[in-house]
Design a protein around this motif. Structure first.
Motif, PDB file in Angstrom:
ATOM      1  N   PRO A 202      58.075  54.437  51.872  1.00 34.46           N
ATOM      2  CA  PRO A 202      56.783  53.719  51.893  1.00 34.46           C
ATOM      3  C   PRO A 202      56.814  52.503  52.822  1.00 34.46           C
ATOM      4  CG  PRO A 202      57.528  54.085  49.638  1.00 34.46           C
ATOM      5  CD  PRO A 202      58.656  54.466  50.528  1.00 34.46           C
ATOM      6  N   LEU A 203      57.999  51.877  52.935  1.00 32.08           N
ATOM      7  CA  LEU A 203      58.119  50.713  53.824  1.00 32.08           C
ATOM      8  C   LEU A 203      57.962  51.147  55.278  1.00 32.08           C
ATOM      9  CD1 LEU A 203      61.176  49.145  51.980  1.00 32.08           C
ATOM     10  CD2 LEU A 203      58.865  48.208  52.010  1.00 32.08           C
TER      11      LEU A 203
ATOM     12  N   HIS B 107      57.121  48.312  58.189  1.00 28.12           N
ATOM     13  CA  HIS B 107      58.061  47.198  58.052  1.00 28.12           C
ATOM     14  C   HIS B 107      59.228  47.370  59.026  1.00 28.12           C
ATOM     15  CE1 HIS B 107      55.839  46.812  54.318  1.00 28.12           C
ATOM     16  NE2 HIS B 107      56.367  45.602  54.146  1.00 28.12           N
ATOM     17  N   GLY B 108      59.775  46.258  59.478  1.00 27.69           N
ATOM     18  CA  GLY B 108      60.906  46.278  60.398  1.00 27.69           C
ATOM     19  C   GLY B 108      62.188  46.687  59.699  1.00 27.69           C
ATOM     20  N   ALA B 109      63.213  47.032  60.485  1.00 28.92           N
ATOM     21  CA  ALA B 109      64.460  47.580  59.946  1.00 28.92           C
ATOM     22  C   ALA B 109      65.141  46.585  58.993  1.00 28.92           C
ATOM     23  CB  ALA B 109      65.399  47.956  61.084  1.00 28.92           C
ATOM     24  N   ASN B 110      65.239  45.325  59.395  1.00 31.35           N
ATOM     25  CA  ASN B 110      65.927  44.330  58.548  1.00 31.35           C
ATOM     26  C   ASN B 110      65.179  44.106  57.243  1.00 31.35           C
ATOM     27  OD1 ASN B 110      67.941  43.972  60.380  1.00 31.35           O
ATOM     28  ND2 ASN B 110      66.888  42.285  61.432  1.00 31.35           N
TER      29      ASN B 110
ATOM     30  N   GLU C 189      66.650  44.869  53.429  1.00 32.18           N
ATOM     31  CA  GLU C 189      66.688  43.843  52.381  1.00 32.18           C
ATOM     32  C   GLU C 189      65.924  44.297  51.141  1.00 32.18           C
ATOM     33  OE1 GLU C 189      65.281  40.019  53.674  1.00 32.18           O
ATOM     34  OE2 GLU C 189      66.723  40.002  55.345  1.00 32.18           O
ATOM     35  N   ARG C 190      64.737  44.835  51.389  1.00 29.66           N
ATOM     36  CA  ARG C 190      63.875  45.226  50.269  1.00 29.66           C
ATOM     37  C   ARG C 190      64.481  46.399  49.493  1.00 29.66           C
ATOM     38  NH1 ARG C 190      60.883  43.874  46.219  1.00 29.66           N
ATOM     39  NH2 ARG C 190      59.075  45.203  45.805  1.00 29.66           N
TER      40      ARG C 190
ATOM     41  N   ARG D   2      60.889  53.160  44.448  1.00 34.55           N
ATOM     42  CA  ARG D   2      60.021  53.555  45.576  1.00 34.55           C
ATOM     43  C   ARG D   2      58.581  53.082  45.332  1.00 34.55           C
ATOM     44  NH1 ARG D   2      59.132  59.806  46.566  1.00 34.55           N
ATOM     45  NH2 ARG D   2      57.949  59.479  44.648  1.00 34.55           N
ATOM     46  N   ALA D   3      58.129  53.239  44.063  1.00 29.76           N
ATOM     47  CA  ALA D   3      56.755  52.843  43.742  1.00 29.76           C
ATOM     48  C   ALA D   3      56.547  51.342  43.942  1.00 29.76           C
ATOM     49  CB  ALA D   3      56.424  53.233  42.297  1.00 29.76           C
ATOM     50  N   LEU D   4      57.631  50.580  43.749  1.00 28.02           N
ATOM     51  CA  LEU D   4      57.528  49.122  43.857  1.00 28.02           C
ATOM     52  C   LEU D   4      57.751  48.610  45.281  1.00 28.02           C
ATOM     53  CD1 LEU D   4      59.542  48.214  40.669  1.00 28.02           C
ATOM     54  CD2 LEU D   4      57.265  47.322  41.170  1.00 28.02           C
ATOM     55  N   ALA D   5      58.228  49.508  46.157  1.00 23.84           N
ATOM     56  CA  ALA D   5      58.746  49.075  47.467  1.00 23.84           C
ATOM     57  C   ALA D   5      57.788  48.166  48.229  1.00 23.84           C
ATOM     58  CB  ALA D   5      59.128  50.286  48.296  1.00 23.84           C
TER      59      ALA D   5
END
Lengths: 224, 406
Positions: free
Chosen positions: A109-110, A115-118, A122-123, A156-159
């Motif tokens: 989902p990110l 979203h960027g790789a870093n 982290e997430r 995953r749902a919270l990502a």
């Protein structure tokens, strides 16, 4: 503030000449931070209602608002964007992509949100820690137990930090211990992050975790 | 993009055997296309090369009234002072050799057998006659002053039971319309590897041919070989011929080969389409099966917010990976097949096509441009074959896909 507002929603399925009315005019409001259970016997309409809230399906009539936005008039891609940005899903059958590792499933989902790789790394690590699966990061779904898979699905749902997480029978395929574990994690995350959880279930062991219980029968809300 | 290809690779890897055989189907298709193109190229190139070297040259200069089909020996139909004309043409830089030749019809007889033959009066010293010289199987090549010797092709020698040193009776048409008959000795037997030429051609020195046909200092044609076929047009322009002479190019003189080449290209295009269609149907089938097997996954991806276009790109990435795999396998199989037929060739013997000289053995001759174009065509067709399953996957309603059986 309300996260979900449902106004007089009906859903009629047509199979050939036969019409089945899954929802018969449902009105419901869910506020931010709620931990709500939709309960009722099979065929009562709780999964259908979750699908309406999750923009997976569209009502035959009535309107559904998510985060203040009317989602009933959105097209396919707009609904996909709504799900991507605002809603997380947890399904009964875990619903992980079998070719991806736990890490990659949470990362998906990110990626879709750009979203960027870093930031992604982290997430994902933060979420793996939250569901206690850091050591399973590189395992694929078939290398994990049902409980572990469902914890990955929660992560995953919270990502993407959604405002709303919808869970359809999240413990139905789990044994008692794993089911309890999953519900405890969900309740804890609800408390810690304030994310709204709505879950459909008919399992009394799950219902006890809910702070609000909405009961459906034959496509109508019969009690709260 | 990288993630999409990573997922696509893993999806293909999930069912390795099916993936391998799908890519193999594409690869075999491409290998067949490459082999077919190389063989046709070798065959057509060989036919033109044989026609140029053995029969027509790149250019022929003839009398304006000369009729090739009648082998006319009348002086007005022949080139006068052929050595002089040949040496003028031979002085042009792109010309490798220019030599006079005299053609006549005749009848060869032994004690028991006989056969109609075409007689070539040639200048044995000219480099243009190397294909005959290099094809000598037995005996000696002609010398310019040999007045009683001739060379015969192997199939005719076998048919007439002739060997080197045997005497034969040759009846030959002359310039005044009569027939002269003389006894000749077989000096040698040759094979150019082209049945159509070797079976009916007899070679003798030009001087002797002129003497027996009473064509004194005349020739049917000036046979011109160039260093490079591409120079044909410029040499034609540079020829400064007198009014009673005409020049013909190898395409003028070999219309059947040219037509045959055009026809072969049409047929091969049809074969290309058939093979590509078969490869495409394998890919469509593989990906449709994959879509059905992964219906629920498509629903999950859609549920977590993957847009239709991205789902489509996932399946297109799979078909592009299959295409790359297929093209790689195609090159491995294709180059192996081409190498085999390039070294060994395959024997076709006498194909029995009148008017076209085809070598008894055909060799595959690959052309890089053909191989590249066929690879690109295969890649594109395979990619397009993935389009329908990709659209099918992208149009699935998430709710219906999520309900699918695992």
């Amino acid at each position: 503030m309300e996260v979900v507002k449902i106004e007089n929603v009906t859903r009629i399925y047509k199979i050939g000449a036969i019409e089945t009315q899954a929802l018969r005019g449902v009105n419901l409001t869910i506020a931010n931070g709620e931990f709500t259970a939709l309960v009722g016997p099979s065929g009562s309409g709780k999964t259908t209602l979750l699908q309406m809230i999750g923009c997976l399906d569209q009502p035959s009539s009535g309107r559904v608002f998510v985060d203040g936005k009317d989602v009933t008039s959105l097209n396919r891609n707009q609904r996909a964007d709504m799900r991507k940005g605002h809603i997380g899903f947890i399904f009964q059958f875990f619903a992980l992509i079998p070719t991806l590792t736990a890490y990659e499933n949470i990362e998906m989902p990110l990626l879709l949100n750009g979203h960027g790789a870093n930031q992604r790394r982290e997430r994902v690590m933060e979420l793996l820690k939250a569901v206690d699966l850091v050591d399973r990061a590189n395992n694929r779904p078939d290398q994990m137990s049902g409980g572990q898979q469902q914890r990955v699905a929660i992560a995953r749902a919270l990502a993407t930090n959604p405002t709303l997480i919808l869970a359809d029978e999240p413990t139905a395929n789990l044994d008692t211990a794993n089911g309890e574990g999953v519900m405890e994690i969900m309740a804890q995350l609800n408390k810690e992050t304030g994310v709204t959880f709505v879950f459909a279930t008919h399992d009394p062991r799950v219902i006890k975790y809910a702070r609000r219980v909405v009961t459906l029968r034959d496509g109508l809300i019969v009690s709260e | 993009m990288i993630q999409t290809f990573k997922m696509a690779f893993r999806d293909l890897n999930r069912n390795r055997r099916r993936t391998f055989f799908s890519a193999l189907a594409v690869g075999v298709g491409l290998a067949l296309l490459m082999l077919m193109a190389s063989v046709i190229n070798g065959e057509m190139g060989g036919a033109i090369e044989q026609a140029i070297n053995l029969q027509s040259g790149h250019i022929q200069v003839r009398a304006a009234t000369y009729d090739e089909n009648r082998n006319s020996l009348k002086w007005e139909d022949l080139v006068e002072n052929p050595d002089q004309v040949a040496s003028q043409i031979g002085a042009l830089p792109p010309v490798q050799a220019a030599t006079p030749r005299l053609f006549a019809s005749g009848f060869l007889a032994t004690g028991n057998d006989s056969a109609g033959v075409r007689i070539y009066g040639i200048d044995p010293a000219s480099a243009a006659n190397n294909p005959y010289r290099n094809g000598m199987l037995s005996g000696q090549f002609l010398t310019p002053d040999d007045s009683a010797g001739l060379l015969i092709g192997q199939p005719a020698a076998v048919r007439l039971h002739l060997k080197v040193g045997d005497d034969v009776s040759l009846s030959i048409n002359t310039a005044n319309g009569s027939v002269d008959e003389q006894t000749f000795t077989i000096r040698g037997i040759f094979s150019t590897g082209t049945y159509g030429f070797d079976n009916g051609t007899v070679l003798m020195p030009l001087a002797k041919a002129q003497a027996i046909t009473q064509t004194q200092n005349h020739a049917s044609t000036i046979f011109v070989l160039l260093k490079n076929t591409a120079d044909t047009g410029s040499v034609m322009t540079a020829l400064n011929l007198s009014g009673n002479l005409k020049a013909l190019t190898f395409t003028d003189m070999n219309p059947l080969v040219v037509e045959w080449e055009a026809m072969a290209k049409s047929y091969i295009a049809l074969f290309y389409i058939i093979i590509l269609a078969i490869s495409a149907s394998v890919i469509i089938n593989t990906l449709i099966m994959s879509v059905y097997e992964r219906t629920r996954e498509i629903g999950i991806l859609s549920a977590i917010g993957m847009r239709s276009g991205r789902i489509m790109s996932l399946f297109l990435a799979e078909s592009s990976l299959l295409a790359v795999g297929g093209v790689v396998l195609g090159w491995i199989l294709g180059t192996a097949g081409i190498a085999l037929f390039n070294i060994n060739g395959f024997y076709v013997g006498n194909m029995g096509i009148n008017g076209i000289l085809i070598s008894n053995t055909i060799y595959a001759k690959p052309v890089m441009a053909d191989m590249t174009n066929l690879s690109i065509a295969t890649f594109i067709v395979t990619l397009l074959a993935g389009l329908y399953p990709a659209i099918m996957a992208s149009r699935m309603e998430p709710i219906a896909a999520l309900r699918a059986e695992k």
